[in-house]
Design a protein around this motif. Structure first.
Motif, PDB file in Angstrom:
ATOM      1  N   PHE A 161       9.282 -11.085  10.290  1.00 47.59           N
ATOM      2  CA  PHE A 161       8.407 -10.176   9.552  1.00 47.59           C
ATOM      3  C   PHE A 161       7.278  -9.680  10.460  1.00 47.59           C
ATOM      4  CE2 PHE A 161       4.427  -9.700   7.119  1.00 47.59           C
ATOM      5  CZ  PHE A 161       4.786  -8.626   6.325  1.00 47.59           C
ATOM      6  N   ASN A 162       6.902  -8.392  10.294  1.00 46.70           N
ATOM      7  CA  ASN A 162       5.784  -7.836  11.045  1.00 46.70           C
ATOM      8  C   ASN A 162       5.164  -6.708  10.227  1.00 46.70           C
ATOM      9  OD1 ASN A 162       3.937  -7.574  13.068  1.00 46.70           O
ATOM     10  ND2 ASN A 162       5.370  -6.841  14.620  1.00 46.70           N
ATOM     11  N   VAL A 163       3.945  -6.296  10.610  1.00 48.16           N
ATOM     12  CA  VAL A 163       3.240  -5.222   9.924  1.00 48.16           C
ATOM     13  C   VAL A 163       2.598  -4.319  10.969  1.00 48.16           C
ATOM     14  CG1 VAL A 163       1.141  -6.623   9.672  1.00 48.16           C
ATOM     15  CG2 VAL A 163       1.497  -4.646   8.167  1.00 48.16           C
ATOM     16  N   ALA A 164       2.625  -3.014  10.722  1.00 51.15           N
ATOM     17  CA  ALA A 164       2.008  -2.030  11.620  1.00 51.15           C
ATOM     18  C   ALA A 164       1.356  -0.955  10.763  1.00 51.15           C
ATOM     19  CB  ALA A 164       3.059  -1.422  12.551  1.00 51.15           C
ATOM     20  N   VAL A 165       0.555  -0.097  11.411  1.00 46.33           N
ATOM     21  CA  VAL A 165      -0.107   0.989  10.691  1.00 46.33           C
ATOM     22  C   VAL A 165       0.708   2.261  10.848  1.00 46.33           C
ATOM     23  CG1 VAL A 165      -2.373  -0.041  10.980  1.00 46.33           C
ATOM     24  CG2 VAL A 165      -1.552   1.607  12.665  1.00 46.33           C
ATOM     25  N   THR A 198      -0.910  -9.511  11.852  1.00 47.17           N
ATOM     26  CA  THR A 198      -2.055  -8.605  11.931  1.00 47.17           C
ATOM     27  C   THR A 198      -1.636  -7.299  12.590  1.00 47.17           C
ATOM     28  OG1 THR A 198      -3.532 -10.509  12.144  1.00 47.17           O
ATOM     29  CG2 THR A 198      -4.433  -8.372  12.740  1.00 47.17           C
ATOM     30  N   THR A 199      -2.146  -6.187  12.063  1.00 41.41           N
ATOM     31  CA  THR A 199      -1.842  -4.882  12.663  1.00 41.41           C
ATOM     32  C   THR A 199      -2.478  -4.783  14.047  1.00 41.41           C
ATOM     33  OG1 THR A 199      -3.770  -3.866  11.601  1.00 41.41           O
ATOM     34  CG2 THR A 199      -1.671  -3.766  10.417  1.00 41.41           C
ATOM     35  N   TYR A 247      -5.574  -4.816   9.122  1.00 43.95           N
ATOM     36  CA  TYR A 247      -5.012  -5.530   7.975  1.00 43.95           C
ATOM     37  C   TYR A 247      -4.227  -6.763   8.421  1.00 43.95           C
ATOM     38  CZ  TYR A 247      -6.136  -2.082   4.379  1.00 43.95           C
ATOM     39  OH  TYR A 247      -6.794  -1.285   3.491  1.00 43.95           O
ATOM     40  N   ASN A 248      -4.282  -7.817   7.576  1.00 38.65           N
ATOM     41  CA  ASN A 248      -3.410  -8.981   7.714  1.00 38.65           C
ATOM     42  C   ASN A 248      -2.393  -8.949   6.580  1.00 38.65           C
ATOM     43  OD1 ASN A 248      -5.030  -9.928   9.836  1.00 38.65           O
ATOM     44  ND2 ASN A 248      -6.393 -10.982   8.396  1.00 38.65           N
ATOM     45  N   ALA A 249      -1.167  -9.406   6.835  1.00 39.16           N
ATOM     46  CA  ALA A 249      -0.131  -9.358   5.802  1.00 39.16           C
ATOM     47  C   ALA A 249       0.836 -10.513   5.982  1.00 39.16           C
ATOM     48  CB  ALA A 249       0.621  -8.025   5.862  1.00 39.16           C
ATOM     49  N   ARG A 250       1.465 -10.897   4.893  1.00 38.66           N
ATOM     50  CA  ARG A 250       2.550 -11.877   4.912  1.00 38.66           C
ATOM     51  C   ARG A 250       3.545 -11.501   3.817  1.00 38.66           C
ATOM     52  NH1 ARG A 250       0.141 -17.475   2.254  1.00 38.66           N
ATOM     53  NH2 ARG A 250      -0.706 -16.546   0.353  1.00 38.66           N
ATOM     54  N   ALA A 251       4.709 -12.134   3.810  1.00 34.26           N
ATOM     55  CA  ALA A 251       5.759 -11.744   2.871  1.00 34.26           C
ATOM     56  C   ALA A 251       6.494 -12.963   2.353  1.00 34.26           C
ATOM     57  CB  ALA A 251       6.739 -10.791   3.556  1.00 34.26           C
ATOM     58  N   THR A 252       7.136 -12.774   1.209  1.00 32.02           N
ATOM     59  CA  THR A 252       8.051 -13.772   0.649  1.00 32.02           C
ATOM     60  C   THR A 252       9.148 -13.017  -0.079  1.00 32.02           C
ATOM     61  OG1 THR A 252       8.234 -15.809  -0.639  1.00 32.02           O
ATOM     62  CG2 THR A 252       6.809 -14.085  -1.507  1.00 32.02           C
ATOM     63  N   ILE A 253      10.011 -13.739  -0.773  1.00 30.89           N
ATOM     64  CA  ILE A 253      11.177 -13.108  -1.397  1.00 30.89           C
ATOM     65  C   ILE A 253      11.233 -13.437  -2.880  1.00 30.89           C
ATOM     66  CG2 ILE A 253      12.590 -13.061   0.695  1.00 30.89           C
ATOM     67  CD1 ILE A 253      13.899 -15.657  -0.207  1.00 30.89           C
ATOM     68  N   THR A 254      12.013 -12.625  -3.604  1.00 30.28           N
ATOM     69  CA  THR A 254      12.376 -12.902  -4.988  1.00 30.28           C
ATOM     70  C   THR A 254      13.885 -13.089  -5.026  1.00 30.28           C
ATOM     71  OG1 THR A 254      10.547 -11.570  -5.841  1.00 30.28           O
ATOM     72  CG2 THR A 254      12.351 -12.041  -7.353  1.00 30.28           C
ATOM     73  N   THR A 255      14.358 -14.170  -5.690  1.00 26.10           N
ATOM     74  CA  THR A 255      15.789 -14.469  -5.715  1.00 26.10           C
ATOM     75  C   THR A 255      16.274 -14.633  -7.141  1.00 26.10           C
ATOM     76  OG1 THR A 255      15.440 -16.861  -5.561  1.00 26.10           O
ATOM     77  CG2 THR A 255      15.633 -15.649  -3.495  1.00 26.10           C
ATOM     78  N   VAL A 266       1.972  -9.491   0.557  1.00 22.66           N
ATOM     79  CA  VAL A 266       0.580  -9.770   0.236  1.00 22.66           C
ATOM     80  C   VAL A 266      -0.241  -9.401   1.459  1.00 22.66           C
ATOM     81  CG1 VAL A 266      -1.114 -11.534  -0.393  1.00 22.66           C
ATOM     82  CG2 VAL A 266       1.197 -11.632  -1.343  1.00 22.66           C
ATOM     83  N   TYR A 267      -1.262  -8.560   1.287  1.00 25.05           N
ATOM     84  CA  TYR A 267      -2.042  -8.100   2.435  1.00 25.05           C
ATOM     85  C   TYR A 267      -3.516  -7.993   2.071  1.00 25.05           C
ATOM     86  CZ  TYR A 267      -0.905  -3.712  -0.013  1.00 25.05           C
ATOM     87  OH  TYR A 267      -0.723  -2.743  -0.960  1.00 25.05           O
ATOM     88  N   GLN A 268      -4.364  -7.986   3.093  1.00 27.62           N
ATOM     89  CA  GLN A 268      -5.808  -7.932   2.913  1.00 27.62           C
ATOM     90  C   GLN A 268      -6.452  -7.312   4.147  1.00 27.62           C
ATOM     91  OE1 GLN A 268      -6.301 -12.608   4.261  1.00 27.62           O
ATOM     92  NE2 GLN A 268      -7.488 -11.886   2.556  1.00 27.62           N
ATOM     93  N   ILE A 269      -7.651  -6.760   3.933  1.00 19.74           N
ATOM     94  CA  ILE A 269      -8.431  -6.271   5.067  1.00 19.74           C
ATOM     95  C   ILE A 269      -8.954  -7.480   5.837  1.00 19.74           C
ATOM     96  CG2 ILE A 269     -10.479  -4.955   5.742  1.00 19.74           C
ATOM     97  CD1 ILE A 269     -10.113  -3.304   3.184  1.00 19.74           C
ATOM     98  N   GLU A 270      -8.817  -7.453   7.139  1.00 14.18           N
ATOM     99  CA  GLU A 270      -9.234  -8.598   7.955  1.00 14.18           C
ATOM    100  C   GLU A 270     -10.726  -8.869   7.739  1.00 14.18           C
ATOM    101  OE1 GLU A 270      -7.939 -10.225  12.219  1.00 14.18           O
ATOM    102  OE2 GLU A 270      -9.016  -8.314  12.315  1.00 14.18           O
TER     103      GLU A 270
END
Length: 915
Positions: free
Chosen positions: A514-518, A605-606, A584-592, A550-554
């Motif tokens: 997983f990764n996040v970018a702007v 982090t971006t 921004y900081n972000a993380r992820a999970t799944i729904t099953t 789920v993400y938030q401003i650093e």
């Protein structure tokens, strides 16, 4: 058992020639086998019992164990009587026993046909405590067709005479002796209506009952440490509560039969067998308010006379995150709350010739790292609902794998309390050190069970105190900490999952890589807007149905969420709650589907801040200005409704004044009746000050009724100031009902300024329900400015629901400019949430330039001409809606038809037409 004796005699006669010994042995074996089988059946029945605040099935007949309710719960009751009469048996009546003991009353609603309906109070017609009809169940004439007569189970309650009368000529009669003393029950009477009942069948009611009135020793002045009028053997002094510690005490004392005194429910202990000191602490802990304004612990529970005492007490213990306690033979309880350690255990306190057993960390098999549970949700019609699972990634990594379990709190109906309990139980389990330590007699005699001590830099709870015949003392300790009961949420930490190639998709608990970018997205209005771009390796697992982000401003704590319903895409863009120029900081999970254990990825982090939005910055700034102004108005409202005037009797004393005093007093009293008039005149003069004061105090009281009229008039002069004030207070009180009028007028002048003000407050209060009207007018002037303000406020508060209104008119003249503002603010809601609406009109000075502005805060803003032929102008959900617009010049980015057939991109100079 005679039947087994007869069977054994027959067998012995056939096999052993009628031997008496053989008959006795065979009979005993048969009886023992039967008793064992019955015991197993009873044990299975006991294990299936779920302890909760809901009794969800109608019970019939008399072969039902006695039961009662501690707290508030939903019940269908036990039907003990049914009668029908009249032409075509149109009239029906049923009697439902709700609980044993003196109960507090019904909540103002019931459930019928799966719907929540209000109970409407009616005048009592006989010996019932309350009479109701159900909202919506009335005939064409407006007369109720479904009524409820409520009897609370108090000793000495009288019979339902109407039921006696209507059943007198029937085969099934309600006897005049059927008073049901000590039993809380209802008589449900209905008149058949084909419109209301024909298609739905016989109505099945679910009542919400406020259960037993309980004894609280803290309010009993005959008990050491208590203060109040409650008495153990006088149930008329008992009160209703949801305090788990009070429930536990009353269960240990037991609910007793009115005539025989036999214990029907509970243990039947006496106060002498109870460790009241621990109970006092536990009760106070439960009643303590947390940071969210709610009591720390509350619970409700249905119990029966057949329930296992240990299981019932455990439910009350779990509801306050505590443990049962046996201290020197006395029954007590330890509540879930931090303590101050009473002593520090050192090496000098531990005899070296005696063995000790220490386990600072329990094995992983004794601990769990993922805890889920349920509570009883009132909002979902008293059905169980899941709590947010509690897990810590660092604990999972430390244990080597997921260890999941669940603890239900079905005796708790408040989701915040239940979630708090789930967190505490998780923390208590993780901090699971145990120790059995011999101690010196000096140390051992200075401590007792339930207290905290410190040892080796940690806090320990003394869970057991032992002494042998030589008075050698041993303590059994459990590791604890004040951090267990901290309100702060458990934050999941980093998790390291060892790679196990190849990865089995069915074991995936989150997405990989997983990764996040702007990024930027060309908006629908023709401007670029910042976005976040989430990427991951598409999973080869059809059970993963969504990826959640789920993400938030650093540097901030506020969290935002979005999700992608196509996990196989491996990429998702969002503009939701994304602003310009932020990292921004972000993380992820799944729904099953089906559900399984899930974890979050590490925070990413971006690489750079989000881009800048190219349009609408001015609108954003205006929005911020308006929102800040409305926040200021809300703050003014909060301050305005704080108490305005000080109680006059606290403002002066009738004794000890310096100067000339003249005092007159008239007092008359008989028993608890009192009437008095006190008048005091004071004058005081010094080289620097002259003061004159006139005080009047009128009072009339009788028992709990009290009326007062107090006035204070003051004039004061100094070398450079003068003050004149008049304060009047009128109060009338009867029990918990009170009305008050308070007025204060002040005029003040000194060498630099002049001030005049007038405040008037009207209050009316009944049982905590408060209505208030306040008016404040102020005029102030000094060498630099002049200010005039007029504020009117109204407030109404009922059972946690409130409504407030504030109207403020202010004018200011100063060298910097002339400002004026008229504002109206409305606010209403409950203790959990509220809604705000209002507007303001202002003239203000900005950069030396006079400007004007009007702002409105509302979910929907509407302007209409009042003509049915013309549709209104509406601003709603961030959109301006208008049927017809006559516009000279349009500055826009994108024009698009409603059906999407044509687009005109004014920024890029393109026209697109779709067939």
């Amino acid at each position: 058992m005679a039947i087994f004796t007869s069977i054994a005699t027959a067998i012995a006669g056939a096999l052993f020639g009628g031997s008496a010994l053989a008959a006795s042995l065979i009979g005993g074996a048969l009886a023992f086998g039967a008793k064992l089988a019955i015991g197993k059946l009873s044990q299975q029945k006991q294990q299936k019992r779920k302890y909760t605040a809901v009794q969800g099935e109608i019970q019939f007949g008399g072969d039902v164990p006695v039961g009662t309710l501690y707290g508030v719960g939903k019940t269908k009751g036990q039907r003990t009587f049914y009668a029908k009469w009249g032409s075509g048996n149109k009239w029906n009546a049923e009697v439902f026993v709700l609980a044993n003991g003196w109960c507090d009353g019904l909540e103002p609603y019931v459930y019928i046909y799966g719907e929540k309906k209000a109970l409407v109070s009616r005048p009592v017609i006989g010996n019932e405590v309350a009479n109701y009809h159900i909202e919506g169940f009335v005939n064409g004439s407006g007369d109720p067709v479904l009524t409820i007569r409520f009897y609370d189970g108090r000793p000495g309650q009288l019979v339902d005479q109407k039921l006696v009368d209507v059943s007198a000529g029937l085969g099934n009669k309600w006897k005049s002796t059927s008073v049901n003393a000590g039993i809380c029950y209802v008589v449900v009477e209905r008149i058949y209506s084909d419109k209301l009942f024909g298609s739905k069948g016989r109505p099945e009611l679910e009542f919400v009952l406020r259960g037993l009135r309980e004894y609280d020793p803290r309010k009993d002045s005959t008990v050491a440490g208590g203060s109040g009028t409650q008495r153990l053997n006088d149930p008329s002094t008992h009160v209703h509560t949801k305090n788990p510690a009070v429930h536990r005490l009353n269960y240990q004392l037991g609910l007793r039969a009115l005539v025989s005194g036999r214990t029907l429910i509970g243990e039947g202990k006496s106060l002498g067998q109870i460790d009241l000191a621990t109970y006092f602490v536990a009760m106070n802990v439960c009643d303590t308010l947390r940071s969210n304004g709610k009591k720390t612990y509350e619970c409700s529970l249905f119990v029966s006379g057949d329930d296992d005492h240990t299981e019932v007490l455990k439910q009350f213990d779990d509801a306050m995150a505590g443990y049962g306690l046996n201290r020197r033979g006395l029954s007590g309880v330890i509540p879930g709350a931090p303590q101050i350690p009473v002593k520090d255990l050192t090496a000098a306190d531990i005899p070296i010739d005696r063995a000790k057993d220490v386990q600072f960390r329990p094995s992983a098999f004794e601990r769990f790292n993922h805890l889920s549970g349920q509570f009883t949700s009132i909002e979902s019609m008293w059905n169980p609902e899941s709590l947010k699972p509690v897990y810590v990634n660092a604990d999972i990594a430390a244990d080597g794998r997921n260890r999941q379990t669940s603890i239900d709190f079905l005796q708790v109906t408040d989701p915040d309390i239940a979630q708090y309990l789930l967190n505490i139980r998780y923390r208590q389990n993780r901090m699971g050190g145990k120790a059995t330590v011999p101690v010196s007699r000096r140390f051992g005699l200075a401590v007792q069970e339930g207290e905290w001590i410190t040892w080796r830099g940690k806090s320990w709870l003394i869970s057991e105190w032992r002494a042998d015949d030589r008075l050698r003392i041993t303590l059994v300790l459990s590791e604890t900490s004040a951090a267990i009961y901290d309100d702060d949420d458990i934050e999941p930490g980093p998790i390291v999952i060892p790679p196990t190639p190849p990865i089995n998709p069915s074991l995936l608990s989150t997405v990989q890589n997983f990764n996040v970018a702007v990024g930027m997205i060309n908006g629908a209005q023709g401007y670029d807007t910042p976005a976040l771009v989430f990427t991951w390796t598409p999973p080869d697992d059809p059970t993963i149905t969504a990826v959640r982000f789920v993400y938030q401003i650093e540097g901030t704590t506020e969290l935002f969420e979005d999700q992608c319903m196509s996990p196989e895409d491996g990429l998702f863009r969002t503009t939701k709650n994304v602003v310009s120029g932020k990292v921004y900081n972000a993380r992820a999970t799944i729904t099953t589907v089906p559900d399984r254990l899930r974890t979050f990825t590490n925070w990413m982090t971006t690489a750079q801040p989000t881009g800048l939005q190219t349009l609408l910055t001015g609108l954003q700034q205006l929005q911020d200005d308006a929102l800040n102004r409305f926040k200021e108005l809300q703050q003014e409202m909060d301050e305005f409704f704080r108490p305005r005037l000080v109680e006059l009797l606290d403002a002066f004393s009738l004794e000890g004044a310096v100067g000339q005093i003249e005092r007159q007093q008239i007092v008359a009293s008989i028993g608890d009746a009192l009437a008095q008039i006190t008048e005091e005149r004071r004058v005081r003069v010094s080289e620097n000050e002259a003061t004159a004061q006139l005080l009047k105090y009128l009072q009339a009281s009788l028992g709990g009724t009290n009326a007062r009229l107090i006035t204070e008039e003051t004039v004061r002069a100094t070398a450079d100031s003068a003050l004149s004030s008049q304060i009047t207070q009128l109060t009338a009180e009867t029990g918990s009902n009170a009305a008050a009028i308070q007025a204060e007028a002040t005029a003040r002048a000194d060498a630099d300024s002049a001030l005049s003000s007038s405040i008037t407050s009207l209050d009316a209060e009944v049982d905590g329900n408060l209505a208030r009207l306040i008016q404040e007018e102020t005029a102030r002037a000094n060498g630099d400015s002049a200010n005039a303000t007029s504020i009117n406020g109204v407030s109404a508060d009922f059972n946690g629901r409130f409504a407030q209104g504030l109207v403020k008119f202010e004018a200011v003249a100063a060298p910097a400019g002339v400002d004026a503002r008229f504002s109206v603010l409305l606010r209403a809601g409950t203790s959990q949430s509220f809604k705000v609406s209002g507007f303001y009109v202002e003239l203000y000075t900005e950069g030396g330039v006079q400007k004007s502005r009007m702002a409105v805060q509302a979910d929907q803003f509407l302007v209409t001409s009042g003509n049915n032929r013309h549709y209104p102008l509406v601003f709603e959900n961030g959109e301006l809606k208008l049927a017809i617009a006559n516009i000279g010049t349009v500055n826009a980015g994108l024009l698009q038809s409603l059906n999407g057939k044509m687009k005109i991109d004014l920024n890029n100079g393109t026209i697109e037409i779709f067939s």
